[in-house]
Design a protein around this motif. Structure first.
Motif, PDB file in Angstrom:
ATOM      1  N   PHE A 221       0.823  -1.202   0.000  1.00  0.00           N
ATOM      2  CA  PHE A 221       0.000   0.000   0.000  1.00  0.00           C
ATOM      3  C   PHE A 221       0.864   1.263   0.000  1.00  0.00           C
ATOM      4  CE2 PHE A 221      -2.507   3.386   2.026  1.00  0.00           C
ATOM      5  CZ  PHE A 221      -3.657   3.337   1.258  1.00  0.00           C
ATOM      6  N   GLY A 222       1.835   1.303   0.873  1.00  0.00           N
ATOM      7  CA  GLY A 222       2.725   2.466   0.929  1.00  0.00           C
ATOM      8  C   GLY A 222       3.461   2.681  -0.380  1.00  0.00           C
ATOM      9  N   HIS A 224       2.486   1.663  -3.282  1.00  0.00           N
ATOM     10  CA  HIS A 224       1.480   2.091  -4.251  1.00  0.00           C
ATOM     11  C   HIS A 224       1.248   3.601  -4.163  1.00  0.00           C
ATOM     12  CE1 HIS A 224      -2.005   1.765  -6.867  1.00  0.00           C
ATOM     13  NE2 HIS A 224      -2.759   2.358  -5.958  1.00  0.00           N
ATOM     14  N   LEU A 225       1.196   4.112  -2.947  1.00  0.00           N
ATOM     15  CA  LEU A 225       1.022   5.560  -2.771  1.00  0.00           C
ATOM     16  C   LEU A 225       2.173   6.317  -3.418  1.00  0.00           C
ATOM     17  CD1 LEU A 225      -0.218   5.971   0.915  1.00  0.00           C
ATOM     18  CD2 LEU A 225      -1.572   5.766  -1.183  1.00  0.00           C
ATOM     19  N   LEU A 226       3.387   5.853  -3.189  1.00  0.00           N
ATOM     20  CA  LEU A 226       4.553   6.538  -3.740  1.00  0.00           C
ATOM     21  C   LEU A 226       4.525   6.509  -5.268  1.00  0.00           C
ATOM     22  CD1 LEU A 226       7.303   5.309  -1.239  1.00  0.00           C
ATOM     23  CD2 LEU A 226       6.393   7.621  -1.441  1.00  0.00           C
ATOM     24  N   GLU A 228       1.905   6.080  -7.270  1.00  0.00           N
ATOM     25  CA  GLU A 228       0.801   6.918  -7.768  1.00  0.00           C
ATOM     26  C   GLU A 228       1.134   8.398  -7.596  1.00  0.00           C
ATOM     27  OE1 GLU A 228      -1.893   5.927  -9.513  1.00  0.00           O
ATOM     28  OE2 GLU A 228      -0.768   4.044  -9.446  1.00  0.00           O
ATOM     29  N   GLY A 229       1.820   8.710  -6.519  1.00  0.00           N
ATOM     30  CA  GLY A 229       2.269  10.080  -6.321  1.00  0.00           C
ATOM     31  C   GLY A 229       3.219  10.509  -7.417  1.00  0.00           C
TER      32      GLY A 229
END
Lengths: 242, 242
Positions: A221-222, A224-226, A228-229
């Motif tokens: 998840f983390g 994925h955030l990076l 997508e960011g």
DNA sequence: ACCTGAACACCGTTCAAGT
DNA sequence: ACCTGAACACCGTTCAAGT
């Protein structure tokens, strides 16, 4: 230049073996140290115990490593051996998938030894494994069109998140040997109790996820955030499309 | 229930002071330990030196903390005191700005003591400061419409990135006292040399950014990625708009 | 050249005994 | 009840001396 230069200031064994043949060397010492680390953890890895495992006196180690910190740095470097080769073995995928694979490989390397993340976080390794990994990550990002500054900062963000995450993952996996309960281990039971005692409504609501043991999902998840960011940053900044 | 429960198993000083009045207590011990930490660093923080600073023998400390690890946990907890109050003092802004402010406050708290991140990373504090911070972060996220699972995982991602980043930031800021150069400190000069020696074309291109000392910018970029990632996740998942 | 033996200056932790 | 004194079982590191 494949060899890791642990410490240029150390006297390496000269090429023609004058005198008695050496009974230990840097490579075997690091290998044995990593075995010991994996068996007993960082706190139990002492120069004396390592020397005993190598059938040598503690002082002999200082002919190959100036300090224990140098030994730990060499161990960190060795732990990351081959971690940059991951995208070559799975060449498909866009930059996001490649970055995800590389970060996963870093986590895997740290997880493959007990307290691996603690060793890595406590050192500053600049050998071929570490730099090769960084080089590969930056290459993927620049190849995807990111600028030099963004690529460098993205590398740092991914690496720091991965190390921070794995540090906690390994702390949570600590056996907590004995009912005396060492204070470092992230026992979910203690967290549950602490949340129940205080007034933490928000935390109480998410406690099931917070105490779940699926660290792979947390890591994904983390990451994925990076990624997508990064996608958002690129869309906003550069003129090129995805 | 405002008091931090360092360790329920420890015998706390009973309310009516029988016998001699205590010369030290938990609060003063932790405060002095934090002073010592800030002055000399974690490696120099020994139970004996702390005892000397408190004008007491080392053994006396064990009446208030069962182990050194317990003391470090109490120190970690104390470092985060007030860190959850940040959004209250700056209530404006959307959830992204609030999250950024909270993460920045965490980094600031760790930075405010030498080796603060190392102390925090090496412990598992579950006191009111730490849980209050986590509660506030989760509250911001749930208030913004994120689900329980996403909120929990986002908290972990932000916290792990912040700790990982600050760990490296403080390692880089280490004074590197003496020309002997300790191996942990992230000397940019060594990195430059190592990159120059090997064949790391990609890394060489981004070296100026990588070795720059503006850690605040590095931190802001990583945090920006996480927030933008969260925005993307919310847009893709839930039915509600931003 | 490589390693031993022995020491130096520390550690964290425990616990009987004092007050 | 709180702290001292002294010990126990270790540490990392150094270095003359042996081979």
């Amino acid at each position: 230049m494949n060899t890791v230069h642990y410490n240029a200031a150390m006297s390496s064994p000269s090429s023609p073996a004058r005198g008695r043949p050496a009974r230990i060397d840097q490579a075997r010492t690091v290998a044995t140290a990593l075995e010991l680390l994996d068996e007993s953890g960082l706190d139990a890895l002492t120069m004396r115990r390592l020397a005993t495992a190598l059938d040598v006196q503690a002082g002999a180690l200082y002919r190959y490593f100036a300090t224990k910190q140098d030994l730990l740095t060499a161990m960190a470097e060795r732990m990351l051996a081959g971690v940059a080769a991951v995208p070559a073995s799975a060449p498909g995928g866009d930059w996001g998938e490649q970055l995800t694979g590389l970060a996963g490989a870093l986590r895997g390397a740290l997880l493959s030894y007990r307290d691996g993340a603690r060793v890595f976080a406590g050192t500053y390794a600049t050998g071929a494994s570490v730099l090769g990994f960084a080089d590969t990550v930056v290459g993927v990002l620049r190849g995807a069109g990111f600028g030099d500054e963004e690529a460098a900062r993205a590398l740092l963000a991914v690496a720091n998140f991965t190390v921070g995450h794995t540090l906690e993952e390994q702390a949570a996996r600590q056996p907590a040997d004995g009912p005396g309960a060492p204070e470092r281990s992230a026992d979910p039971e203690r967290l549950r109790r602490a949340v129940a005692e205080g007034e933490f409504e928000q935390l109480a609501a998410v406690l099931p996820t917070l105490t779940e043991s699926d660290f792979t999902a947390h890591f994904a998840f983390g990451l994925h955030l990076l990624v997508e960011g990064l996608r958002a940053v690129r869309a906003a900044g550069g003129p090129s499309g995805g």
